[in-house]
Structures are given as C-alpha cells and as structure tokens.
Design an enzyme around this catalytic site. Structure first.
Site, PDB file in Angstrom:
ATOM      1  N   HIS A   1       6.542  21.971  -8.876  1.00 27.59           N
ATOM      2  CA  HIS A   1       7.989  22.067  -8.644  1.00 27.59           C
ATOM      3  C   HIS A   1       8.638  23.005  -9.658  1.00 27.59           C
ATOM      4  O   HIS A   1       8.245  23.041 -10.824  1.00 27.59           O
ATOM      5  CB  HIS A   1       8.625  20.684  -8.750  1.00 27.59           C
ATOM      6  CG  HIS A   1       8.021  19.687  -7.804  1.00 27.59           C
ATOM      7  ND1 HIS A   1       8.493  19.489  -6.537  1.00 27.59           N
ATOM      8  CD2 HIS A   1       6.964  18.849  -7.953  1.00 27.59           C
ATOM      9  CE1 HIS A   1       7.755  18.561  -5.940  1.00 27.59           C
ATOM     10  NE2 HIS A   1       6.823  18.159  -6.780  1.00 27.59           N
TER      11      HIS A   1
ATOM     12  N   ASP B   1      14.963  21.246  -3.520  1.00 24.18           N
ATOM     13  CA  ASP B   1      14.077  20.386  -4.324  1.00 24.18           C
ATOM     14  C   ASP B   1      14.629  20.206  -5.737  1.00 24.18           C
ATOM     15  O   ASP B   1      14.940  21.174  -6.425  1.00 24.18           O
ATOM     16  CB  ASP B   1      12.693  21.064  -4.357  1.00 24.18           C
ATOM     17  CG  ASP B   1      11.672  20.348  -5.230  1.00 24.18           C
ATOM     18  OD1 ASP B   1      11.889  19.173  -5.584  1.00 24.18           O
ATOM     19  OD2 ASP B   1      10.644  20.973  -5.541  1.00 24.18           O
TER      20      ASP B   1
ATOM     21  N   ASP C   1       0.816  -1.219   0.000  1.00 20.38           N
ATOM     22  CA  ASP C   1       0.000   0.000   0.000  1.00 20.38           C
ATOM     23  C   ASP C   1       0.848   1.267   0.000  1.00 20.38           C
ATOM     24  O   ASP C   1       0.499   2.254  -0.638  1.00 20.38           O
ATOM     25  CB  ASP C   1      -0.923   0.013   1.226  1.00 20.38           C
ATOM     26  CG  ASP C   1      -1.927  -1.130   1.179  1.00 20.38           C
ATOM     27  OD1 ASP C   1      -2.461  -1.395   0.087  1.00 20.38           O
ATOM     28  OD2 ASP C   1      -2.171  -1.761   2.220  1.00 20.38           O
TER      29      ASP C   1
ATOM     30  N   VAL D   1      -0.184  21.851 -14.166  1.00 22.96           N
ATOM     31  CA  VAL D   1       1.267  22.103 -14.175  1.00 22.96           C
ATOM     32  C   VAL D   1       1.830  21.542 -12.872  1.00 22.96           C
ATOM     33  O   VAL D   1       1.112  21.376 -11.881  1.00 22.96           O
ATOM     34  CB  VAL D   1       1.623  23.609 -14.286  1.00 22.96           C
ATOM     35  CG1 VAL D   1       1.213  24.162 -15.633  1.00 22.96           C
ATOM     36  CG2 VAL D   1       1.014  24.409 -13.143  1.00 22.96           C
TER      37      VAL D   1
ATOM     38  N   SER E   1      -4.599  16.109  -2.615  1.00 21.35           N
ATOM     39  CA  SER E   1      -3.987  17.181  -1.839  1.00 21.35           C
ATOM     40  C   SER E   1      -3.534  18.364  -2.698  1.00 21.35           C
ATOM     41  O   SER E   1      -2.875  19.275  -2.187  1.00 21.35           O
ATOM     42  CB  SER E   1      -2.804  16.631  -1.040  1.00 21.35           C
ATOM     43  OG  SER E   1      -1.893  15.983  -1.897  1.00 21.35           O
TER      44      SER E   1
ATOM     45  N   ASP F   1       3.731  12.770   0.609  1.00 18.33           N
ATOM     46  CA  ASP F   1       5.143  12.391   0.471  1.00 18.33           C
ATOM     47  C   ASP F   1       6.045  13.165   1.436  1.00 18.33           C
ATOM     48  O   ASP F   1       7.259  12.973   1.453  1.00 18.33           O
ATOM     49  CB  ASP F   1       5.627  12.540  -0.983  1.00 18.33           C
ATOM     50  CG  ASP F   1       5.465  13.943  -1.533  1.00 18.33           C
ATOM     51  OD1 ASP F   1       4.642  14.704  -0.996  1.00 18.33           O
ATOM     52  OD2 ASP F   1       6.143  14.289  -2.512  1.00 18.33           O
TER      53      ASP F   1
END
Length: 550
Positions: free
Chosen positions: A363, A191, A46, A360, A229, A73
C-alpha cells in the site's frame, strides 16, 4: 431513484472485507467482495464477510460485480454474494482465476458468470461507462475502476502504491490516471491503509536485493513465511533461491493453490527443476534448501508455530535453520508474532534481523496517496480501506492537497453518500455489519453465541444433572455436578458438596409448588448457583441444568 450514490458495506473502520456499492440512477455496481480475518474476540470464527441485506433486497438492479485484484480481502466473500445475486463478475485474468479457486475451496455449488477484462476494456451500461487502469500492488493484474457518469467519473483505486522500480508486470498506468483527472473525476474512493506512513513505501527492488543477501549468508535451511497471495514476494523467493543455488519446497495448501494458479497463467517465472516435493527434503543438503510456507487462512504465523513445536506434518525447525518473516502480522497479531519468534530461537533457529528489508507493504504511503490525488484531481474524496484513524489521516492529506473540508467524507459502513456536481452529503444508512463464518455455517453464529463462547473461555461451565420420579417428582438420582474449565474437582470437594446440597434443596422446594414448573426449576438452579459460586470464587461459570424424568 435517480442520481449517484456510494455505499460502503465493508472496508470502513477495518482492514479487509472491502465491498462498495456505486449506484448510478437505477443501476447498481458492486466494487469487490472481500472477507476479513477474525479479530481476537471472535472465538472460533474462520472469517468475516459484509452484511449484504441491502444488495439482496435490490438484487434486480445489480448490473455487475467488479473486482480490483485477487487478494482474499477483495474476493473472499464472492461465493457468499453469488448465492443470492445473479450478476456477471468482471475481473482480470489472474483475479478471476484466484476467485474461481476460492469459490471451489468454499464449495460453491451455483452458477456464476465470469467475464475477463483487460485494463483497456470498456463496459457500457444505460447511464454509465466503465473503464479500468493498471495499478501497482503486491499481486499482478491489479486494476483501478472508473465509472463514468454525466456528472463525472467515480474512481475506485483498489489497493495501490507507486513503486518507481516496478517491473513490467506491476507497472501502473499513470498516463491513464492523469487522463481521467483531465476528463473530470467527480469522486475518488482511495486506499487509506498507508495514510499514517510518511514519505514513500520502500521499493520491492530493495526487498529482492536484501533477500538475495540473506539467502547467500544463511548456512542451513531457509524457511520463508509469507502470505499465500503475495505473488511478488513468492517471485522474490524464487529469484533468490536460483541465485543462491537452492531448491524450493512449497508447504501449505493455500500457497500451493495460489502458486500453481499464478504459474499456470504465466505470472510467476522459474526454471522447471526449482521446485521439489516435500518428500524429497532429505535428499538435499540443508544449505541447498528453501521452504516456502503459509499457514491457516493463508497467513504465515501458525505454520511457523507448528514447525517450532514439531507438530507440523512436513517440516520441523532444527538448529542452523534460518527463518525469514516476509509478512506483516495481522491486526492484533503482534503478540503472537513475538511469541513465535521466541519459540524459533528456543529450538535453535535464527530469525533474519531487521537490518534486512525482507518485506514491504503493498500500500502507498502519504506521498503516494498525494500523487494519486494530484493525478485524479477529484472534486470529492472518500477515503476507503482502512481503520478509522487511517481514514482520518487520509482526510487530512486530502485537505492538505487542496480539497475543501466538506468535500472529503469519512464514511462508516452502511452510510449512503449522495453526490452531484454541486454537493456531496450523507443522507441515511442501509443495513450493514458482520456476517460470521464458522466452518460451513454462514451467519448462524451471532453476538449471543460469541458471548457464550467468551464466558466458556473465561470461567468454564458447570453441568447439573438431576433425575426425578415422574409421579411424585422425588429425586431418583443426583444431583450430580460436572465441572469443565471451572475448578479442579478433587481440590474443591467442599465447594462442590455445598453446591450439590444447594441444588438438592432447590429441587425439594420445587416439589411443593403446584403446578410443577420445569422452566422455573431450571432458572432457580441457575440463579442460586450463580450467586453462590460468585460469592465463593468471584467467577461466573456457565450453568447448564439438565432435569430428567423416569
């Protein structure tokens, strides 16, 4: 132990599972606690979370868990971490609200201390001070985190981009970022998801305009699939529905949870009569309806497949429906996405074409990553949150922006990165890897179980049942061979008869051995059948001998 160390536990060489340790002398800080959706070969799993063995071993040193934003995440492993570690969790209002909902969903039973921060909050610890700055992402209340030390600041960007048309709720605090750069950034954890994309990430304003246009041109119902989300996308759907005079039905447990939380806290704005329950779908004409949907684990594709097949509990696709896929597929999900689009066309729906920008990424692309570097002016760069090729692309960007090659560290999970104002180096490793979650089981499925599942999925299984007399070990019943997923028995009678005879002979031979050994008999059946079946079929089913005694 003194000094500054950074240890990634997840988010390196993978998308998701973000978790980073920053150690300042004896103090340990956890930046995010995320999960990752399972990869294709993780059959039946899962979710995947980081291995936190090192954190648990040093749990007395953990001073805080700092959350950058409310995506799974980055917060999805929190309930697992808090079972073992008693540390306060700091996050913005929306982030904490979503984290609490996620923990409730995961049936968390322990006690947890949540402390709300704003972007101007300051936290003081013996060897460091922590400040925050707002970032621009696809969810409000996203922040970057700066841990100020005597050597300089360790800055973690979280997920970010720079959208020049961002509304007030999503505006980044560029001035604060520049001030951090002037003050002195020792290391930037930045990132890397968009590091391969040239230029700038397109603006969310373009998405909203194109979505309104697509809504106005659709003749029947509109079905919009997005990640649960992605709050800015949900707001775009509401805005387009208002302008085109449509009502919205929210379908899916996860998106319902996120929508209700964001609405209650004021992060979504809409008129009171815009949302209707699924039970009222038939009361409105098709051209007056929008269905906003996600599926299992908050992703959009599985729900669309069920709708196309007619197996969804609330909605079935019908001709004249228009489908908008306002999401990128998960890693490895491109094939499933294209199959889903085929299924939608087969039942007569229209999928909004690529000429519309209906999604879009959240990030930043290369120019935005360079902008962050130029604002922060870090001495060292550690690319985070990306697959290895993205980390590598970010490394090249950093060097191109003026950083020395030996000042950019592409780290793997578990690497210990030690730094001072004069040196950065990889020293050793801590325990790291994947903890697999299957249902309510955490970590009880490992590589051996996955290997067995893979075998079962590829070649099936054979169950061999033999009953022996207790006294002389003669065969009382059987051998009986049951095939599941290996061959269709009615069409393979000769093969099954020969396999049965083979087992019979093995058992008879085993009777003559003294002492009689059950384990050896089972292994002989496995080995002999395995070789025989491979010679005949070039397949290796899983063989399960069951020997009983009466």
């Amino acid at each position: 132990m003194n000094g500054i160390r950074v240890i990634p536990l997840g988010g390196q060489g993978e998308l998701g599972k973000s978790m980073y340790i920053v150690e300042v002398n004896q103090d340990m800080f956890l930046l995010d606690a995320g999960l990752m959706f399972p990869e294709e070969e993780m059959l039946g799993i899962d979710a995947v979370i980081p291995d936190i063995s090192y954190v648990v071993e040093n749990k007395e040193r953990v001073k805080a868990i700092l959350l950058s934003h409310g995506h799974d995440d980055h917060i999805g492993a929190l309930s697992y971490v808090l079972k073992y570690i008693k540390a306060p969790v700091y996050g913005t209002r929306l982030t904490l609200a979503l984290a609490k909902e996620k923990m409730k969903e995961n049936d968390f039973k322990g006690n947890a201390e949540f402390i709300e921060i704003q972007s101007d909050s300051i936290l003081n610890f013996p060897a460091s001070r922590i400040s925050f700055f707002r970032t621009n992402h696809s969810i409000p209340d996203s922040v970057g985190i700066a841990i100020h030390t005597e050597e300089g600041a360790i800055v973690y960007t979280g997920d970010f981009k720079f959208d020049q048309a961002a509304t007030d709720m999503y505006k980044p605090e560029i001035g604060k970022m520049a001030a951090l750069g002037e003050e002195g950034v020792l290391c930037l954890l930045s990132d890397s998801t968009g590091a391969e994309s040239q230029g700038y990430t397109p603006s969310e304003a373009i998405v909203e305009q194109d979505m309104i246009q697509a809504f106005q041109q659709a003749r029947g119902r509109l079905i919009v699939a997005c990640f649960a989300s992605n709050i800015i996308r949900i707001q775009h759907v509401f805005n387009a529905a208002i302008i085109s005079g449509r009502k919205v039905v929210v379908v899916g447990k996860n998106i319902q949870r996120v929508y209700e939380t964001a609405l209650k806290l004021g992060y979504l704005t809409l008129p009171a009569d815009l949302i209707i329950p699924a039970s009222e779908l038939k009361q409105y004409s098709d051209h007056k309806l929008v269905i906003l949907s996600t599926g299992h684990q908050s992703e959009p594709i599985t729900a669309l497949q069920k709708m196309a097949k007619g197996t969804h509990k609330q909605v079935s696709i019908k001709p004249e429906d228009t489908v908008i896929l306002a999401a990128s597929p998960l890693k490895g999900g491109e094939v499933i996405l294209f199959k889903t689009i085929d299924m939608l066309y087969r039942v007569g729906a229209t999928v909004v074409p690529n000429r519309y920008t209906v999604h879009v990424t959240g990030h930043g692309s290369q120019e935005e990553l360079k902008m962050m570097l130029n604002l922060m002016k870090p001495k060292y760069l550690i690319p985070v949150h990306g697959e290895y090729r993205q980390l590598y692309a970010h490394q090249k960007l950093g060097i191109g922006a003026g950083l020395r090659k030996d000042h950019v560290v592409v780290a793997d999970k578990g690497d210990i990165i030690e730094m001072t104002n004069s040196q950065i180096r990889l020293s050793s490793k801590v325990s790291s890897g994947n903890i697999l979650i299957d249902g309510s089981g955490v970590g009880d499925v490992g590589n051996i179980v996955l290997r067995d599942r893979r075998l079962l999925s590829q070649d099936g299984t054979l169950i061999v049942v033999v009953t022996l007399n207790r006294g002389d070990k003669s065969i009382a019943a059987g051998p009986e061979i049951i095939s599941r997923g290996f061959v269709y028995v009615r069409e393979s009678e000769k093969l099954m008869d020969e396999a049965t005879e083979l087992v019979y002979n093995i058992v008879q031979k085993a009777r003559t051995r003294h002492p009689f050994d059950w384990a050896v008999l089972k292994q002989d059946i496995r080995d002999s059948l395995n070789q025989y079946l491979f010679d005949k079929t070039k397949r290796r089913p899983m063989i399960l001998p069951i020997i009983m005694e009466i």
